[in-house]
Design an enzyme around this catalytic site. Structure first.
Site, PDB file in Angstrom:
ATOM      1  N   ARG A 149     -13.304  16.406 -33.743  1.00 48.67           N
ATOM      2  CA  ARG A 149     -12.353  17.157 -33.424  1.00 48.67           C
ATOM      3  C   ARG A 149     -13.240  17.923 -33.868  1.00 48.67           C
ATOM      4  NH1 ARG A 149     -12.312  15.635 -28.777  1.00 48.67           N
ATOM      5  NH2 ARG A 149     -10.340  15.110 -27.692  1.00 48.67           N
TER       6      ARG A 149
ATOM      7  N   LYS B 213      -0.345   7.631 -23.088  1.00 52.28           N
ATOM      8  CA  LYS B 213       0.622   8.263 -24.670  1.00 52.28           C
ATOM      9  C   LYS B 213       1.873   7.942 -24.965  1.00 52.28           C
ATOM     10  CE  LYS B 213      -3.562  10.525 -24.344  1.00 52.28           C
ATOM     11  NZ  LYS B 213      -3.901  11.810 -23.835  1.00 52.28           N
TER      12      LYS B 213
ATOM     13  N   TYR C 189       0.516  -1.251   0.330  1.00 57.69           N
ATOM     14  CA  TYR C 189       0.094  -0.101   0.354  1.00 57.69           C
ATOM     15  C   TYR C 189       0.490   1.676   0.292  1.00 57.69           C
ATOM     16  CZ  TYR C 189      -3.795   3.103   0.961  1.00 57.69           C
ATOM     17  OH  TYR C 189      -5.007   3.783   0.982  1.00 57.69           O
TER      18      TYR C 189
ATOM     19  N   PHE D 116      -6.765  22.277 -24.250  1.00 53.75           N
ATOM     20  CA  PHE D 116      -7.617  20.409 -24.719  1.00 53.75           C
ATOM     21  C   PHE D 116      -8.395  20.206 -23.191  1.00 53.75           C
ATOM     22  CE2 PHE D 116      -6.641  15.791 -23.018  1.00 53.75           C
ATOM     23  CZ  PHE D 116      -7.458  15.741 -24.480  1.00 53.75           C
ATOM     24  N   THR D 117      -9.745  19.365 -23.949  1.00 53.67           N
ATOM     25  CA  THR D 117     -10.945  19.070 -23.640  1.00 53.67           C
ATOM     26  C   THR D 117     -11.077  19.408 -21.838  1.00 53.67           C
ATOM     27  OG1 THR D 117     -10.568  16.491 -24.386  1.00 53.67           O
ATOM     28  CG2 THR D 117     -11.366  18.336 -25.488  1.00 53.67           C
TER      29      THR D 117
ATOM     30  N   ASP E 158       2.201  20.298 -19.951  1.00 52.49           N
ATOM     31  CA  ASP E 158       1.278  19.474 -20.857  1.00 52.49           C
ATOM     32  C   ASP E 158       2.113  18.248 -21.670  1.00 52.49           C
ATOM     33  OD1 ASP E 158      -0.505  17.493 -21.407  1.00 52.49           O
ATOM     34  OD2 ASP E 158      -1.708  18.887 -21.722  1.00 52.49           O
TER      35      ASP E 158
ATOM     36  N   PHE F 298     -18.657  15.026 -26.313  1.00 47.00           N
ATOM     37  CA  PHE F 298     -18.765  14.449 -27.788  1.00 47.00           C
ATOM     38  C   PHE F 298     -18.103  13.271 -27.010  1.00 47.00           C
ATOM     39  CE2 PHE F 298     -14.588  14.021 -26.796  1.00 47.00           C
ATOM     40  CZ  PHE F 298     -13.787  15.000 -25.671  1.00 47.00           C
TER      41      PHE F 298
END
Ligand code: PLP
Length: 460
Positions: free
Chosen positions: A386, A262, A76, A128-129, A219, A452
Site C-alpha cells: 500500500r 469485511k 428471481y 480508497f482505491t 463507507d 497494483f
C-alpha cells in the site's frame, strides 16, 4: 487486591472444521515469486502458507451462517432472504432503504453515478482505491480532508481517521457547496492503517455539512471495528455496546456503501443503503443495469442470508474484542522485534512502514512492494503493498507519491490462530535483520487501472 496477571481476550468460538495449508520450500517460493513478477497479487493461493493479502471475503463463516446458506430462497424476485437482510440493515444499521450489490464497489459505482456531476468535488478522509476511481469515472475530483496526523505513521493520536473541518470549510469556500455532492466519510480508514474517526468529530462533521446542505456518505466497510475504538478510547462510550455505537455513527450520515466481505463476515456481498427516497429510487433503477434486480443485486439468496446473520454476529462485543485483540497481539509482537509499524495499531491489520524498514530504497524503487516480496520469500506469508504502486497515476500521467509507503498484513476474521501470529512476526523480524542487503524493484509491466493488482516487477 487487583491482580497483575494479564486478562487475555480469547476467541468466542471453537473450531469445528479445518482447512489444510500448503507448506512450501524456499526454493519453490523463489521460483513462483519470479513467475509472479514480484507482485503478491499474482501468486497462486496454493503456494501461500498464511494469507494476509486481504481480510476481504476471507472470513470464516459461523455454523449459523452456513445453516443460513441452506435457507437460500433462490427466487428471481422478492427472495425472503432479501427481506431478512433489509430488516437487519434497518434494525442494526439504521438506514432506511437497501439496494444489495455484489460487493462494495458495485454500490460505489451506482452511488457515484447518481450523485456526482462532472466537475464536482468529493472531499473525503483519505482516498480508497475503488472509491476514488468511481468518483473520478463519474467526473468528480477527490480531495483529501483527513487530519494531517493521519499521514504520519509515528503519530499516536487516537483518532487519526478524523476529518479536518478547516480543510472542508476551505473547499466549501473555494468551490461552493453546490459543487460538493457529499463528503465521502470512511470509518476505520483503510489507507491510513485502519484508523478510527471519533464520534465527536462525526458530530461536528454532521453539523457543518447540515449547515451547507451537503450529504455525508459513509463507507461503512469496517464500522464495527471503528466502534470498538470509540468504545475503548472516547469519553462516554466505555459502557456502550458496539451495536449502539454503530447505530449512533450511522445516524450522523445520509447513506452508506458497504463491502460485506469485511466486517459482515461473508465471502461475497455488499450494499448501498440510503435514507433519501429519491436517491433510493434512482439506485433501484440503476442496479438492474449493473448488478441485477433490486431484490438480489448480483447475489444469490443464500448470500444475502449469510450476510444478514453475519451483520448481527459482527456487532457482538466479544467477537470484535477478540478480532481486534488478535491484531494488537501481532502488532505488539512485531514492535518487540523493532519492526517499524503504523501507530496506534489499527483494527484490521498491521501496516509496516516500508520507508523506515528499507530507508536505503527510494520510493520510485518501490520499497513496500519489495518488502512484501521478501516476507513471502522468507516464510510463505503473503502480504500486499500500500504505497506508490497502489496510489497509481494522476490524470496527467504523473505518479502519485504518497507519504505513506506501507506493507499491509491484514488479518482474516476468525481464520488464523495465535501461533500463526507468532510465525508472521518472527518472519518479518528475520527480514528486518537482513534489511541492509535488500535491493529495490523496477516496474516492467503497468496496467492502466488499479495497477497494483497486475503490475510486474524485476529486482534491481
Ligand atoms: C474493500 C473496500 C471497498 C470496496 O469493496 P469491495 O467489496 O472490495 O468492492 C471500499 N471501501 C473500503 C474502505 C474498503 O475497504
Amino acid at each position: 487486591m487487583k491482580s497483575k496477571i494479564r486478562k487475555s481476550w480469547a476467541e468466542p468460538y471453537k473450531i469445528k472444521m479445518v482447512e489444510l495449508l500448503q507448506m512450501t520450500t524456499a526454493t519453490h517460493r523463489k521460483k513462483v515469486m519470479q513467475e509472479a513478477g514480484f507482485n503478491t497479487f499474482l501468486l497462486k493461493s496454493a503456494d501461500v502458507y498464511i494469507d494476509l493479502l486481504t481480510y476481504s471475503g476471507t472470513s470464516a463463516m459461523s455454523d449459523r451462517q452456513w445453516a443460513g446458506m441452506m435457507l437460500g430462497d433462490e427466487a428471481y424476485a422478492g427472495s425472503r432472504n432479501f427481506y431478512h437482510l433489509e430488516e437487519v440493515v434497518q434494525n442494526c444499521y439504521g438506514y432506511k432503504y437497501l439496494v444489495p450489490t455484489h460487493q462494495g464497489r458495485g454500490a460505489e459505482n451506482i452511488l457515484s453515478k447518481i450523485l456526482i456531476k462532472k466537475g464536482d468535488i468529493i472531499p473525503g478522509n483519505m482516498y480508497f482505491t475503488t472509491t476514488r476511481l468511481h468518483q473520478e469515472l463519474a467526473g468528480g475530483k477527490f480531495e483529501d480532508i483527513i487530519i494531517d496526523e493521519a499521514h504520519d505513521p509515528e503519530n499516536e493520536f487516537p483518532f487519526k481517521g478524523n476529518v479536518d473541518l478547516n480543510k472542508l470549510e476551505k473547499l466549501i469556500k473555494k468551490h461552493g457547496a453546490h459543487k460538493i455532492p457529499y463528503v465521502s466519510m470512511a470509518t476505520s480508514v483503510n489507507m491510513a492503517g485502519g484508523q478510527p474517526i471519533s464520534m465527536e468529530n462525526l458530530r461536528a462533521l454532521r453539523a457543518l455539512t447540515k449547515k451547507h446542505g451537503i450529504r455525508v456518505i459513509h463507507d461503512m466497510t469496517r464500522v464495527a471495528e471503528n466502534a470498538h475504538f470509540i468504545q475503548q478510547r472516547e469519553k462516554g462510550y466505555h459502557n456502550k455496546p458496539i451495536a449502539a455505537i454503530v447505530k449512533e455513527i450511522n445516524s450522523y450520515t445520509d447513506g452508506a456503501t458497504m463491502s460485506a466481505k469485511k466486517d459482515a463476515l461473508v465471502n461475497i456481498g455488499g450494499f448501498l443503503a440510503v435514507n433519501d427516497w429519491d436517491v433510493f429510487e434512482e439506485a433501484r433503477n440503476m442496479v438492474v443495469v449493473y448488478e441485477g434486480l433490486h431484490t438480489y443485486g448480483g447475489l444469490a439468496g443464500r448470500d444475502m442470508e449469510a450476510m444478514a446473520i453475519g451483520i448481527k454476529e459482527s456487532l457482538n462485543d466479544d467477537h470484535i474484542h477478540a478480532r481486534v485483540g488478535q491484531v494488537i497481539y501481532l502488532g505488539e509482537k512485531m514492535m518487540s522485534y523493532g519492526v517499524p509499524i503504523v501507530k496506534p495499531i489499527g483494527g484490521h491489520g498491521i501496516f509496516v512502514d516500508a520507508k523506515k524498514f528499507l530507508p536505503h530504497i527510494p520510493q520510485h524503487q518501490f520499497p513496500a512492494q519489495t518488502l512484501a516480496a521478501e516476507v513471502y520469500l522468507d516464510s510463505g506469508v503473503r502480504t500486499m503493498e500500500r504505497g506508490v504502486v497502489s496510489a497509481g497515476r494522476k490524470a496527467n500521467g504523473e505518479n502519485y507519491f504518497p507519504k505513506l509507503e506501507l506493507v499491509r498484513f491484514t488479518i482474516p476474521r476468525r481464520v488464523y490462530t495465535q501461533a500463526h501470529m507468532d510465525v508472521i512476526a518472527e518472519s518479518t523480524a528475520r527480514v528486518f535483520e537482513r534489511r541492509n542487503k535488500i535491493k529495490g524493484l523496477k516496474m516492467i509491466y503497468e496496467p492502466k487501472y488499479l495497477r497494483f493488482f497486475q503490475a510486474k516487477f524485476q529486482p534491481l
